[in-house]
Design a protein around this motif. Sequence first.
Motif, PDB file in Angstrom:
ATOM      1  N   SER A 150      52.930  41.699  41.594  1.00 55.69           N
ATOM      2  CA  SER A 150      52.594  40.290  41.842  1.00 55.69           C
ATOM      3  C   SER A 150      51.429  40.176  42.815  1.00 55.69           C
ATOM      4  O   SER A 150      50.571  39.277  42.698  1.00 55.69           O
ATOM      5  CB  SER A 150      53.819  39.554  42.400  1.00 55.69           C
ATOM      6  N   ARG A 151      51.409  41.079  43.794  1.00 51.52           N
ATOM      7  CA  ARG A 151      50.324  41.047  44.777  1.00 51.52           C
ATOM      8  C   ARG A 151      48.987  41.439  44.100  1.00 51.52           C
ATOM      9  O   ARG A 151      47.914  40.849  44.393  1.00 51.52           O
ATOM     10  CB  ARG A 151      50.659  41.995  45.935  1.00 51.52           C
ATOM     11  N   ALA A 152      49.030  42.407  43.178  1.00 54.23           N
ATOM     12  CA  ALA A 152      47.815  42.800  42.439  1.00 54.23           C
ATOM     13  C   ALA A 152      47.328  41.662  41.560  1.00 54.23           C
ATOM     14  O   ALA A 152      46.104  41.402  41.430  1.00 54.23           O
ATOM     15  CB  ALA A 152      48.094  44.038  41.585  1.00 54.23           C
ATOM     16  N   THR A 153      48.236  40.964  40.940  1.00 54.28           N
ATOM     17  CA  THR A 153      47.867  39.817  40.098  1.00 54.28           C
ATOM     18  C   THR A 153      47.168  38.754  40.925  1.00 54.28           C
ATOM     19  O   THR A 153      46.171  38.147  40.500  1.00 54.28           O
ATOM     20  CB  THR A 153      49.125  39.235  39.430  1.00 54.28           C
ATOM     21  N   LEU A 154      47.712  38.502  42.121  1.00 58.20           N
ATOM     22  CA  LEU A 154      47.096  37.516  43.007  1.00 58.20           C
ATOM     23  C   LEU A 154      45.686  37.941  43.393  1.00 58.20           C
ATOM     24  O   LEU A 154      44.734  37.122  43.431  1.00 58.20           O
ATOM     25  CB  LEU A 154      47.976  37.318  44.249  1.00 58.20           C
ATOM     26  N   THR A 155      45.515  39.245  43.657  1.00 57.03           N
ATOM     27  CA  THR A 155      44.198  39.747  44.062  1.00 57.03           C
ATOM     28  C   THR A 155      43.178  39.580  42.914  1.00 57.03           C
ATOM     29  O   THR A 155      42.018  39.177  43.137  1.00 57.03           O
ATOM     30  CB  THR A 155      44.310  41.224  44.477  1.00 57.03           C
ATOM     31  N   ASN A 156      43.633  39.885  41.739  1.00 56.91           N
ATOM     32  CA  ASN A 156      42.751  39.800  40.569  1.00 56.91           C
ATOM     33  C   ASN A 156      42.413  38.364  40.171  1.00 56.91           C
ATOM     34  O   ASN A 156      41.468  38.120  39.402  1.00 56.91           O
ATOM     35  CB  ASN A 156      43.368  40.512  39.369  1.00 56.91           C
ATOM     36  N   SER A 157      43.193  37.427  40.647  1.00 57.94           N
ATOM     37  CA  SER A 157      42.975  36.024  40.267  1.00 57.94           C
ATOM     38  C   SER A 157      42.096  35.267  41.262  1.00 57.94           C
ATOM     39  O   SER A 157      42.033  34.034  41.240  1.00 57.94           O
ATOM     40  CB  SER A 157      44.318  35.304  40.143  1.00 57.94           C
ATOM     41  N   GLN A 158      41.413  35.984  42.146  1.00 54.52           N
ATOM     42  CA  GLN A 158      40.593  35.330  43.166  1.00 54.52           C
ATOM     43  C   GLN A 158      39.439  34.535  42.546  1.00 54.52           C
ATOM     44  O   GLN A 158      38.950  33.557  43.124  1.00 54.52           O
ATOM     45  CB  GLN A 158      40.064  36.373  44.159  1.00 54.52           C
ATOM     46  N   TYR A 159      39.013  34.976  41.383  1.00 53.14           N
ATOM     47  CA  TYR A 159      37.878  34.314  40.744  1.00 53.14           C
ATOM     48  C   TYR A 159      38.342  33.385  39.632  1.00 53.14           C
ATOM     49  O   TYR A 159      37.514  32.886  38.855  1.00 53.14           O
ATOM     50  CB  TYR A 159      36.899  35.362  40.187  1.00 53.14           C
ATOM     51  N   GLU A 160      39.672  33.202  39.550  1.00 51.21           N
ATOM     52  CA  GLU A 160      40.209  32.292  38.551  1.00 51.21           C
ATOM     53  C   GLU A 160      40.269  30.892  39.128  1.00 51.21           C
ATOM     54  O   GLU A 160      39.929  30.639  40.279  1.00 51.21           O
ATOM     55  CB  GLU A 160      41.622  32.735  38.119  1.00 51.21           C
ATOM     56  N   SER A 161      40.771  29.988  38.317  1.00 52.59           N
ATOM     57  CA  SER A 161      40.885  28.594  38.740  1.00 52.59           C
ATOM     58  C   SER A 161      41.914  28.481  39.872  1.00 52.59           C
ATOM     59  O   SER A 161      42.757  29.370  40.084  1.00 52.59           O
ATOM     60  CB  SER A 161      41.303  27.713  37.574  1.00 52.59           C
ATOM     61  N   ALA A 162      41.814  27.364  40.582  1.00 48.92           N
ATOM     62  CA  ALA A 162      42.733  27.144  41.707  1.00 48.92           C
ATOM     63  C   ALA A 162      44.186  27.111  41.245  1.00 48.92           C
ATOM     64  O   ALA A 162      45.101  27.586  41.933  1.00 48.92           O
ATOM     65  CB  ALA A 162      42.376  25.825  42.422  1.00 48.92           C
TER      66      ALA A 162
END
Length: 446
Positions: A150-162
Amino acid sequence: MDRKQKRNLTVGIVVLFGLLVILTGGPDKTADEVEYAEARYGKFDITIEVAGTLEAENCVEIKGPDIASNRNIRAQSLTISDMVTEGTVVRKGDYVAMFDRTEFQNTLTSYQENLESLLLTHENLLLDSAVRLSGLRDNIVNQRHTIENSRATLTNSQYESAGTIRTAELNLQREENSLQQLLNSYQLSTEQILARIANSNTNISRMRQRIADYQKALDLFYITAPADGMVVYAKDFRGSKIKTGSSVNMMQNVVATLPDLSSMLSKVYVSEIDINKLSTGMDVQLKVDAFPSKLYTGKISKVAKVGEKLANTDSKVFEVLIKLDKVDSQLRPDMTTTNTVKIASFEDVVYIPNAAVHTGADSVTVVYTKSGKKQVVLLGSSNAENIIIEQGLKEGDIVYLTTPRKAEKFRLSGEELIDAVKEQNTAKNREENIDSSSPDKNIAGL
């Protein structure tokens, strides 16, 4: 009148005379048949005679198992299955008695079976606990991996929508909360398991202690002599001898004694009427029923202050102990004794049999003398057979033992003693009233 008629008349007269004799009670007693007694002069003893039994002054007690204070053992009484014959001479360590082991052995077997069950349950508890805790630890490890993902997913979503980023943050927070719940559950389960294991260990320890206590108690069922001596059976609270088949209370577990025969006592029970006449130090003469020709001496060593009721009796009695001055090899505990206590002695007095004294309606005491006098007498102390005459008779006077015929014709003598006799009676009644109302007398009657 012919011969036959004369014979019949004679027979009739004889029969009639016989009937007359029967109906009238026979001829009157002649003067020679009347019973008299002579007033005697000299020493006069007042005694009390009472039966008793011998016992040793000191003895070594032979006791049963000392288990009354052990909370793990539930037994109020035990039964003697075997015991040596009373009078057996034993040496220290010799066998004396055996208690019935059946009930205790059955209880011990039951406890041993319970221990096996507890050990099996404990083993299963350990296995189940290990499996459960292992599963919880695996869940925690898996949850930690989930959190990393879950933490990796959050990191990878930094450039995704809010919105995507917010969703990833919520997922991570939810997984971290789940991990905390798993950690709390693991801690709680660990504490619960440790408590159950401790409780199981406690139960096992208690059962092992009970088994050890019962095994130790069973070893005590074999009773041996604590010293050299002759075995004398003890008595229960009813006064019955403890022997094979007797039930022994564990609070008072003496089964027999080894008496010291070098010092003996005679235990007697004296009525409340006579107890106030006795005191320690009084001389006593004793006869043992088994040896009636031998005379022993002793002194009163103890007089009970509180009365008691013996079995099958309603009257109060007081225990009195008499210590023998000397003993011999023939004396044994429980031998029956006859004890004569001298409570008073008078020198140079006149005395006559009690039966010779008569009391009139006016409470004046008199005797009838052979010389035809109704003699007023002033009485003194008495014993079981005779009574002292303080005034009214002299040595050698002959008195009737029973009221004579035509007693009214006897002339009254000694009128000058009547007032003294009445004063004596008044003083005696006053003393009896005081005794009956005194605290000591009331205590004796409790």
